[in-house]
Design a protein around this motif. Structure first.
Motif, PDB file in Angstrom:
ATOM      1  N   PHE A 126       0.810  -1.145  -0.025  1.00 57.84           N
ATOM      2  CA  PHE A 126      -0.161   0.120  -0.019  1.00 57.84           C
ATOM      3  C   PHE A 126       0.877   1.260  -0.064  1.00 57.84           C
ATOM      4  CE2 PHE A 126      -2.673   3.210   2.702  1.00 57.84           C
ATOM      5  CZ  PHE A 126      -3.503   3.160   1.423  1.00 57.84           C
ATOM      6  N   GLY A 127       1.879   1.316   0.743  1.00 60.09           N
ATOM      7  CA  GLY A 127       2.634   2.513   0.829  1.00 60.09           C
ATOM      8  C   GLY A 127       3.628   2.483  -0.501  1.00 60.09           C
ATOM      9  N   ILE A 128       4.093   1.515  -1.205  1.00 58.88           N
ATOM     10  CA  ILE A 128       4.531   1.756  -2.292  1.00 58.88           C
ATOM     11  C   ILE A 128       3.596   2.099  -3.515  1.00 58.88           C
ATOM     12  CG2 ILE A 128       5.453   0.148  -4.151  1.00 58.88           C
ATOM     13  CD1 ILE A 128       6.686  -1.773  -1.939  1.00 58.88           C
ATOM     14  N   ALA A 129       2.307   1.668  -3.200  1.00 58.85           N
ATOM     15  CA  ALA A 129       1.402   2.332  -4.377  1.00 58.85           C
ATOM     16  C   ALA A 129       1.184   3.712  -4.147  1.00 58.85           C
ATOM     17  CB  ALA A 129       0.057   1.347  -4.146  1.00 58.85           C
ATOM     18  N   LEU A 130       1.071   4.136  -2.986  1.00 59.20           N
ATOM     19  CA  LEU A 130       1.102   5.797  -2.575  1.00 59.20           C
ATOM     20  C   LEU A 130       2.393   6.272  -3.263  1.00 59.20           C
ATOM     21  CD1 LEU A 130      -0.165   5.569   1.106  1.00 59.20           C
ATOM     22  CD2 LEU A 130      -1.609   5.706  -0.993  1.00 59.20           C
ATOM     23  N   LEU A 131       3.344   6.058  -3.043  1.00 57.75           N
ATOM     24  CA  LEU A 131       4.744   6.608  -3.360  1.00 57.75           C
ATOM     25  C   LEU A 131       4.582   6.789  -4.971  1.00 57.75           C
ATOM     26  CD1 LEU A 131       7.375   5.265  -1.188  1.00 57.75           C
ATOM     27  CD2 LEU A 131       6.490   7.472  -1.250  1.00 57.75           C
ATOM     28  N   ALA A 132       4.422   5.522  -5.668  1.00 57.96           N
ATOM     29  CA  ALA A 132       4.270   5.408  -7.143  1.00 57.96           C
ATOM     30  C   ALA A 132       3.432   6.369  -7.577  1.00 57.96           C
ATOM     31  CB  ALA A 132       3.885   3.888  -7.398  1.00 57.96           C
ATOM     32  N   GLN A 133       2.138   6.351  -7.169  1.00 56.49           N
ATOM     33  CA  GLN A 133       1.147   7.268  -7.544  1.00 56.49           C
ATOM     34  C   GLN A 133       1.588   8.907  -7.365  1.00 56.49           C
ATOM     35  OE1 GLN A 133      -1.510   7.066  -9.408  1.00 56.49           O
ATOM     36  NE2 GLN A 133      -2.115   9.255  -9.091  1.00 56.49           N
ATOM     37  N   ALA A 134       2.082   8.907  -6.191  1.00 56.41           N
ATOM     38  CA  ALA A 134       2.661  10.726  -6.194  1.00 56.41           C
ATOM     39  C   ALA A 134       3.716  10.804  -6.974  1.00 56.41           C
ATOM     40  CB  ALA A 134       2.977  10.636  -4.591  1.00 56.41           C
ATOM     41  N   ALA A 135       4.595  10.022  -7.354  1.00 58.13           N
ATOM     42  CA  ALA A 135       5.627  10.192  -8.176  1.00 58.13           C
ATOM     43  C   ALA A 135       5.351  10.473  -9.597  1.00 58.13           C
ATOM     44  CB  ALA A 135       6.613   9.155  -8.059  1.00 58.13           C
ATOM     45  N   PHE A 136       4.227   9.498 -10.049  1.00 62.89           N
ATOM     46  CA  PHE A 136       3.954   9.646 -11.445  1.00 62.89           C
ATOM     47  C   PHE A 136       2.927  10.780 -11.758  1.00 62.89           C
ATOM     48  CE2 PHE A 136       5.518   5.505 -11.823  1.00 62.89           C
ATOM     49  CZ  PHE A 136       5.453   5.070 -13.239  1.00 62.89           C
ATOM     50  N   ALA A 137       2.238  11.229 -10.650  1.00 59.35           N
ATOM     51  CA  ALA A 137       1.504  12.430 -11.029  1.00 59.35           C
ATOM     52  C   ALA A 137       2.291  13.502 -10.954  1.00 59.35           C
ATOM     53  CB  ALA A 137       0.393  12.281  -9.659  1.00 59.35           C
ATOM     54  N   PHE A 138       3.113  13.661 -10.025  1.00 54.91           N
ATOM     55  CA  PHE A 138       4.150  14.831 -10.217  1.00 54.91           C
ATOM     56  C   PHE A 138       4.800  14.956 -11.288  1.00 54.91           C
ATOM     57  CE2 PHE A 138       7.987  17.008  -9.015  1.00 54.91           C
ATOM     58  CZ  PHE A 138       7.472  18.388  -8.831  1.00 54.91           C
ATOM     59  N   SER A 139       5.162  13.643 -11.897  1.00 55.27           N
ATOM     60  CA  SER A 139       6.101  13.722 -13.215  1.00 55.27           C
ATOM     61  C   SER A 139       5.358  14.077 -14.309  1.00 55.27           C
ATOM     62  CB  SER A 139       6.812  12.281 -13.121  1.00 55.27           C
ATOM     63  OG  SER A 139       7.655  11.905 -12.215  1.00 55.27           O
ATOM     64  N   TYR A 140       4.060  13.469 -14.181  1.00 47.68           N
ATOM     65  CA  TYR A 140       3.109  13.921 -15.322  1.00 47.68           C
ATOM     66  C   TYR A 140       2.938  15.506 -15.550  1.00 47.68           C
ATOM     67  CZ  TYR A 140      -1.012  13.442 -18.384  1.00 47.68           C
ATOM     68  OH  TYR A 140      -2.124  13.500 -19.462  1.00 47.68           O
ATOM     69  N   HIS A 141       2.775  16.134 -14.276  1.00 49.67           N
ATOM     70  CA  HIS A 141       2.483  17.310 -14.240  1.00 49.67           C
ATOM     71  C   HIS A 141       3.782  18.369 -14.637  1.00 49.67           C
ATOM     72  CE1 HIS A 141       0.749  21.155 -13.106  1.00 49.67           C
ATOM     73  NE2 HIS A 141       1.897  21.543 -12.297  1.00 49.67           N
ATOM     74  N   SER A 142       4.906  17.899 -14.114  1.00 39.74           N
ATOM     75  CA  SER A 142       6.272  18.298 -14.458  1.00 39.74           C
ATOM     76  C   SER A 142       6.286  18.347 -16.096  1.00 39.74           C
ATOM     77  CB  SER A 142       7.252  17.674 -13.729  1.00 39.74           C
ATOM     78  OG  SER A 142       7.155  17.762 -12.472  1.00 39.74           O
ATOM     79  N   ARG A 143       5.897  17.347 -16.786  1.00 36.00           N
ATOM     80  CA  ARG A 143       5.928  17.214 -18.073  1.00 36.00           C
ATOM     81  C   ARG A 143       4.986  17.963 -18.922  1.00 36.00           C
ATOM     82  NH1 ARG A 143       6.069  11.900 -22.073  1.00 36.00           N
ATOM     83  NH2 ARG A 143       6.746  12.781 -23.887  1.00 36.00           N
ATOM     84  N   PHE A 144       3.787  18.098 -18.728  1.00 36.40           N
ATOM     85  CA  PHE A 144       2.700  18.789 -19.360  1.00 36.40           C
ATOM     86  C   PHE A 144       2.257  20.103 -18.893  1.00 36.40           C
ATOM     87  CE2 PHE A 144       2.228  14.161 -20.277  1.00 36.40           C
ATOM     88  CZ  PHE A 144       2.425  14.075 -21.564  1.00 36.40           C
ATOM     89  N   ALA A 145       2.197  20.178 -17.476  1.00 37.02           N
ATOM     90  CA  ALA A 145       2.102  21.313 -16.776  1.00 37.02           C
ATOM     91  C   ALA A 145       1.034  22.163 -17.452  1.00 37.02           C
ATOM     92  CB  ALA A 145       3.294  22.620 -17.105  1.00 37.02           C
ATOM     93  N   THR A 146      -0.441  21.397 -17.336  1.00 39.84           N
ATOM     94  CA  THR A 146      -1.596  21.822 -17.900  1.00 39.84           C
ATOM     95  C   THR A 146      -2.473  21.609 -16.751  1.00 39.84           C
ATOM     96  OG1 THR A 146      -2.509  19.542 -18.250  1.00 39.84           O
ATOM     97  CG2 THR A 146      -1.275  20.796 -20.221  1.00 39.84           C
ATOM     98  N   LYS A 147      -3.668  22.442 -16.801  1.00 41.95           N
ATOM     99  CA  LYS A 147      -4.829  22.465 -15.859  1.00 41.95           C
ATOM    100  C   LYS A 147      -4.904  21.232 -15.343  1.00 41.95           C
ATOM    101  CE  LYS A 147      -8.568  24.055 -16.699  1.00 41.95           C
ATOM    102  NZ  LYS A 147      -9.784  24.967 -17.254  1.00 41.95           N
TER     103      LYS A 147
END
Length: 218
Positions: A126-147
């Motif tokens: 569960f902890g790994i899933a939380l870390l993965a989701q946070a990392a992927f969401a932040f990386s996605y925003h860093s790449r596209f930077a959209t609303k």
């Protein structure tokens, strides 16, 4: 929740999640993966009502872990070409190690009477899933930077903050955190719905904007 306590609050939480599921299915259904995400979050809240029963404790974790990994699976194709520098990789490894250590402390703080044979492995996953989701969401925003990508970041951290505050309220006895948990969960799901509402018309075209070589350059 204030007048009736946590258990009735769980039923209201389940009802709220059902509303979001119906809203997605009828109004914003655009992607099978996210339909599954909403279904698994709904199942998680249903199982949460009976959380004190060992089998439902496991099902609560399994369904929520599955929902997070489905979101990661959706984001992965947009991010798999990103390359990390050695420094960034070391920093990421350090952060992951610290978080795994913190998860181990959280597991140890749970009374043995409240644990089953599957509790610890599921909690670590569960902890790994939380870390993965946070990392992927932040990386996605860093790449596209959209609303829309910002909506995903808010959704992810709202859901994760909900999970953390529920742990604090339930296992450590700080009942006031139940209110933060409910608010964060509703906020997270609402922004996830907002993210899905924009997915078809905006995010998909942006996501495939990967530079291509022309025939002359080839």
């Amino acid at each position: 929740m204030y007048y009736l306590g946590d258990i009735p609050g769980r039923y209201f939480r389940t009802g709220t999640m059902l509303v979001f599921l119906v809203a997605y299915a009828l109004r914003f259904y655009l992607n099978k993966i996210f339909l599954a995400v909403f279904i698994f979050f709904t199942l998680c809240d249903i199982f949460l009502v009976f959380y004190e029963q060992i089998e439902f404790t496991a099902l609560t974790y399994i369904t929520r872990i599955t929902a997070y990994f489905l979101m990661v699976a959706y984001l992965y194709p947009f991010l798999h070409r990103l390359k990390l520098s050695a420094f960034t990789g070391l920093i990421s490894l350090f952060v992951i190690s610290i978080n795994v250590y913190l998860i181990s402390i959280m597991v140890e703080s749970v009374p043995e009477a409240m644990q089953s044979s599957t509790f610890q492995p599921l909690f670590y996953l569960f902890g790994i899933a939380l870390l993965a989701q946070a990392a992927f969401a932040f990386s996605y925003h860093s790449r596209f930077a959209t609303k829309q990508s910002f909506f995903l970041v808010i959704a992810s951290f709202g859901l994760i903050f909900s999970d953390v505050t529920y742990y604090i309220a339930y296992y450590l006895g700080f009942n006031g955190f139940f209110f933060i948990d409910r608010f964060s969960n509703i906020l997270g799901i609402a922004f996830l719905l907002a993210f899905c509402a924009y997915t078809a018309q905006d995010i998909e075209p942006e996501a495939v904007k990967i530079p291509q070589l022309s025939d002359d350059e080839n």
